[in-house]
Design an enzyme around this catalytic site. Structure first.
Site, mmCIF file in Angstrom:
data_model
loop_
_atom_site.group_PDB
_atom_site.id
_atom_site.type_symbol
_atom_site.label_atom_id
_atom_site.label_comp_id
_atom_site.label_asym_id
_atom_site.label_seq_id
_atom_site.Cartn_x
_atom_site.Cartn_y
_atom_site.Cartn_z
ATOM 1 C CG HIS A 155 0.359 6.019 -0.866
ATOM 2 N ND1 HIS A 155 -0.714 6.600 -1.498
ATOM 3 C CD2 HIS A 155 -0.146 5.415 0.251
ATOM 4 C CE1 HIS A 155 -1.815 6.362 -0.819
ATOM 5 N NE2 HIS A 155 -1.502 5.639 0.254
ATOM 6 C CG HIS A 174 -1.741 1.180 1.440
ATOM 7 N ND1 HIS A 174 -3.126 1.168 1.332
ATOM 8 C CD2 HIS A 174 -1.419 2.466 1.771
ATOM 9 C CE1 HIS A 174 -3.591 2.380 1.571
ATOM 10 N NE2 HIS A 174 -2.583 3.185 1.852
ATOM 11 C CD GLU A 175 1.655 3.648 3.657
ATOM 12 O OE1 GLU A 175 1.895 4.650 2.959
ATOM 13 O OE2 GLU A 175 0.672 3.570 4.409
#
Length: 273
Positions: free
Chosen positions: A61, A57-58
């Site tokens: 980003h 997820h990170e």
């Protein structure tokens, strides 16, 4: 744009590889029934896979920010998938795991720090914020694919239940991340399109957005509506309420020591504790 990003900055962290290895080993133990305490193996498998999804997820980003103009991402270590490199390592890993243990909710944790001043264009800012929860959507699709494709013939029920619970975590994470509340990715998607005045008024509430969402989910009426929606979505993807229930029940392996686990789940899964 990848100028200034060295091979070292992009090398996968041994920390992430270790987490992935533990996840794979625990998953194999659940599948084969090899572990003496299979309930603990379910816990390790789901927790490890959840942390892996947090890292991805990170990473989503960070990678999107890199290609949007923030070349400082590499030197911060965000491209290595190492959760210890995040802005708040404790919030990024420990807090989301506690959310799972306490309520079976896939709430987001900490975040990568992106130098927004390096990025031009509102669409790029929105895409950077959306990239994380879209990863959870992809993870949910992967977890539920065996269910809606009918590919679970011969799969041990213990593994099936664990996969169902993991799928539920990904669905809740995707939904909650897209809530347009300050501090969450959903707000980050719409923030570039708001007026400067509105952004300034909302900014002080950003640190409390996650806490507010978590507090609301403890309200029985809100919790009921939310999980009814989650269960309905999972049923549409072929995952039954009973499968996610048993997955969460087995995940809480410590309840077996006080005879609080549901005997239906343990009997079907053939777990030893």
């Amino acid at each position: 744009m990848t100028t200034g990003i060295s091979r070292h900055d992009r090398r996968i962290s041994p920390v992430f590889l270790g987490i992935a290895a533990v996840t794979a080993a625990a998953g194999a133990a659940v599948w084969t029934g090899f572990a003496e305490q299979t309930g603990f193996a379910v816990f390790l498998f789901v927790t490890g896979a959840w942390i892996v999804s947090l890292c991805l997820h990170e990473y989503a980003h960070a990678r999107t920010a890199l290609h949007s103009g923030d070349i400082s991402i590499g030197e911060k270590g965000y491209l290595t998938l190492n959760p210890l490199k995040y802005t708040h390592a404790l919030l990024s890993v420990v807090l989301p795991v506690l959310f799972v243990i306490m309520g079976g909710i896939g709430l987001p944790g900490g975040a990568v720090y992106i130098e927004r001043g390096r990025i031009r264009g509102r669409w790029k800012h929105s895409l950077i914020s959306a990239a994380g929860p879209l990863t959870n959507v992809l993870f949910a699709v992967v977890c539920t694919a065996p269910f809606w494709l009918g590919g679970l013939d011969g799969v041990p029920l213990g593994f099936r239940f664990a996969l169902a619970f993991l799928a539920m975590l990904q669905v809740t994470a995707a939904i909650l991340n897209f809530v347009p509340v300050p501090g969450l990715d959903g707000y980050g998607v719409i923030e570039p399109w708001l007026s400067y005045r509105v952004r300034r008024q909302v900014e002080p509430f950003a640190p409390f957005g996650l806490i507010a969402v978590f507090a609301l989910l403890w309200v029985p009426e809100v919790n009921g509506v939310f999980f009814d929606a989650v269960d309905g979505l999972l049923r549409g993807l072929g995952v039954s309420d009973f499968e996610t229930y048993c997955g969460q029940d087995l995940y809480r392996f410590w309840r077996a020591f006080t005879d609080q686990q549901d005997p239906r789940c343990t009997a079907l899964a053939g777990l030893s504790g």
